[in-house]
Scaffold this motif. Structure first.
Motif, mmCIF file in Angstrom:
data_model
loop_
_atom_site.group_PDB
_atom_site.id
_atom_site.type_symbol
_atom_site.label_atom_id
_atom_site.label_comp_id
_atom_site.label_asym_id
_atom_site.label_seq_id
_atom_site.Cartn_x
_atom_site.Cartn_y
_atom_site.Cartn_z
ATOM 1 N N ALA A 29 41.914 44.430 28.606
ATOM 2 C CA ALA A 29 42.498 43.371 29.426
ATOM 3 C C ALA A 29 42.256 43.662 30.890
ATOM 4 O O ALA A 29 41.909 44.785 31.270
ATOM 5 C CB ALA A 29 43.996 43.248 29.138
ATOM 6 N N PHE A 30 42.467 42.656 31.715
ATOM 7 C CA PHE A 30 42.175 42.738 33.139
ATOM 8 C C PHE A 30 43.459 42.665 33.970
ATOM 9 O O PHE A 30 44.368 41.890 33.666
ATOM 10 C CB PHE A 30 41.256 41.590 33.568
ATOM 11 C CG PHE A 30 39.922 41.582 32.892
ATOM 12 C CD1 PHE A 30 38.802 42.102 33.516
ATOM 13 C CD2 PHE A 30 39.786 41.053 31.616
ATOM 14 C CE1 PHE A 30 37.568 42.097 32.873
ATOM 15 C CE2 PHE A 30 38.563 41.038 30.973
ATOM 16 C CZ PHE A 30 37.450 41.563 31.616
ATOM 17 N N GLY A 31 43.501 43.452 35.028
ATOM 18 C CA GLY A 31 44.571 43.308 36.010
ATOM 19 C C GLY A 31 45.826 44.097 35.706
ATOM 20 O O GLY A 31 45.903 44.894 34.776
ATOM 21 N N GLN A 32 46.836 43.831 36.520
ATOM 22 C CA GLN A 32 48.076 44.600 36.524
ATOM 23 C C GLN A 32 48.801 44.608 35.182
ATOM 24 O O GLN A 32 49.531 45.549 34.869
ATOM 25 C CB GLN A 32 49.010 44.049 37.608
ATOM 26 C CG GLN A 32 50.335 44.783 37.747
ATOM 27 C CD GLN A 32 51.234 44.130 38.773
ATOM 28 O OE1 GLN A 32 50.801 43.286 39.545
ATOM 29 N NE2 GLN A 32 52.500 44.529 38.788
ATOM 30 N N PHE A 33 48.588 43.563 34.362
ATOM 31 C CA PHE A 33 49.310 43.480 33.098
ATOM 32 C C PHE A 33 48.509 44.054 31.929
ATOM 33 O O PHE A 33 48.800 43.793 30.764
ATOM 34 C CB PHE A 33 49.720 42.039 32.814
ATOM 35 C CG PHE A 33 50.536 41.437 33.927
ATOM 36 C CD1 PHE A 33 51.677 42.079 34.395
ATOM 37 C CD2 PHE A 33 50.146 40.262 34.541
ATOM 38 C CE1 PHE A 33 52.420 41.552 35.438
ATOM 39 C CE2 PHE A 33 50.886 39.718 35.584
ATOM 40 C CZ PHE A 33 52.026 40.367 36.039
ATOM 41 N N GLU A 34 47.508 44.860 32.255
ATOM 42 C CA GLU A 34 46.720 45.530 31.229
ATOM 43 C C GLU A 34 47.629 46.296 30.272
ATOM 44 O O GLU A 34 47.471 46.227 29.045
ATOM 45 C CB GLU A 34 45.729 46.491 31.877
ATOM 46 C CG GLU A 34 44.953 47.368 30.893
ATOM 47 C CD GLU A 34 44.189 48.477 31.590
ATOM 48 O OE1 GLU A 34 42.953 48.512 31.452
ATOM 49 O OE2 GLU A 34 44.829 49.325 32.271
ATOM 50 N N ASN A 35 48.589 47.040 30.812
ATOM 51 C CA ASN A 35 49.463 47.847 29.963
ATOM 52 C C ASN A 35 50.342 46.972 29.070
ATOM 53 O O ASN A 35 50.585 47.298 27.907
ATOM 54 C CB ASN A 35 50.336 48.780 30.800
ATOM 55 C CG ASN A 35 51.049 49.815 29.958
ATOM 56 O OD1 ASN A 35 50.427 50.744 29.445
ATOM 57 N ND2 ASN A 35 52.351 49.663 29.800
ATOM 58 N N ALA A 36 50.808 45.844 29.596
ATOM 59 C CA ALA A 36 51.607 44.931 28.780
ATOM 60 C C ALA A 36 50.775 44.400 27.617
ATOM 61 O O ALA A 36 51.259 44.289 26.481
ATOM 62 C CB ALA A 36 52.130 43.779 29.633
ATOM 63 N N CYS A 37 49.516 44.076 27.890
ATOM 64 C CA CYS A 37 48.616 43.615 26.829
ATOM 65 C C CYS A 37 48.392 44.722 25.807
ATOM 66 O O CYS A 37 48.382 44.467 24.585
ATOM 67 C CB CYS A 37 47.282 43.172 27.420
ATOM 68 S SG CYS A 37 47.370 41.724 28.501
#
Length: 283
Positions: free
Chosen positions: A213-221
């Motif tokens: 995934a891309f960006g700041q929410f990579e970890n959430a994904c």
């Protein structure tokens, strides 16, 4: 029946990718020595796989096998066999399918990621691609097929169904989003892949799946994928921010926060030995 929580989660690190430059990200590992140090740090943080890109003298994307061999040798010297090394065959608008397949034939890596829409698009020479897949099977190479959209899953299923890709099930990578400026992937993006008829009705075609995934929410994904029984590819290739929005000092910090999430979700973290088993296709 094996419950998802009984299968340890693979955390794969993608430390640099093909597009970011050290001028923009000072801690981006590029040289073989830098990649080896990053590999050692990420192994300690919980990674079991490194997704490897190499660059040319100007810092651009390269599929040069000599550069791959140099980087692989440095990484092996640093971590031994404690990380599975997966090379990329990514085109990045530079390499056609023939060049991508030629690299794999020459290098014979232990694992490689292959985008279905790049190496086997509609109208391609399917006999050549079938021969390439047969080569990978005989050479013991572990392919992971990259899918950028649900329609790629349909194409993948068709190729397996007709025997162009010989086997019954393979590791897949679901890409949540695109390489665009300011892209921020969302865990909801994962549903488009998991809800496709192929995934629902032909589960044997997917021996296991991973997301990036891309960006700041990579970890959430990543946590959404882990919670649903998948695996995660994480790193500076697609994201340089921690969950609080600050810049990560290195890829190991991204792996570390993901590992903590994996444990909180009740799963263990896979080591390289298990990752090699999980990422081996059902040829």
């Amino acid at each position: 029946m094996t419950l998802y929580s009984e299968i340890p989660a693979i955390l794969a690190v993608a430390p640099n990718g093909a597009r970011k430059m050290p001028a923009d990200y000072p801690n981006l590992p590029i040289t073989p020595a830098e990649l080896a140090r990053e590999a050692r740090d990420c192994l300690a943080a919980g990674a079991s796989v490194i997704h490897l890109h190499v660059r040319d003298d100007a810092g651009g994307h390269s599929l040069d096998t000599g550069r791959y061999r140099e980087a692989i040798a440095e990484i092996r010297a640093a971590v031994g066999d404690d990380l599975l090394i997966q090379v990329t065959s990514e085109a990045v608008g530079i390499y056609d399918a023939a060049a991508q397949m030629a690299m794999v034939r020459d290098l014979v890596p232990e694992a490689v990621s292959l985008a279905i829409r790049e190496v086997a698009p509609e109208g391609c020479d399917e006999k050549e691609f079938a021969a390439f897949c047969a080569f990978m099977r005989e050479a013991g190479i572990r392919p992971q097929f990259i899918l950028y959209a649900p329609e790629d899953i349909t194409r993948y299923a068709d190729l397996v169904g007709r025997g162009v890709i010989p086997g019954t099930g393979f590791p897949l990578l679901y890409v949540l989003g695109r390489y665009t400026v300011g892209q921020k992937s969302s865990p909801v993006d994962l549903l488009d892949f998991l809800a496709t008829p192929v995934v629902r009705n032909q589960p044997a075609l997917v021996s296991n799946w991973m997301m990036c995934a891309f960006g700041q929410f990579e970890n959430a994904c990543a946590m959404a994928a882990i919670a649903l029984g998948g695996h995660a590819r994480i790193g500076f290739e697609n994201n340089t921010q921690l969950i609080d929005g600050t810049s990560a000092p290195g890829n190991a910090a991204l792996i570390d926060q993901a590992k903590k999430g994996v444990l909180m979700l009740g799963r263990k973290v896979a080591n390289a030995e298990l990752a090699r088993k999980l990422l081996s296709p059902d040829w």
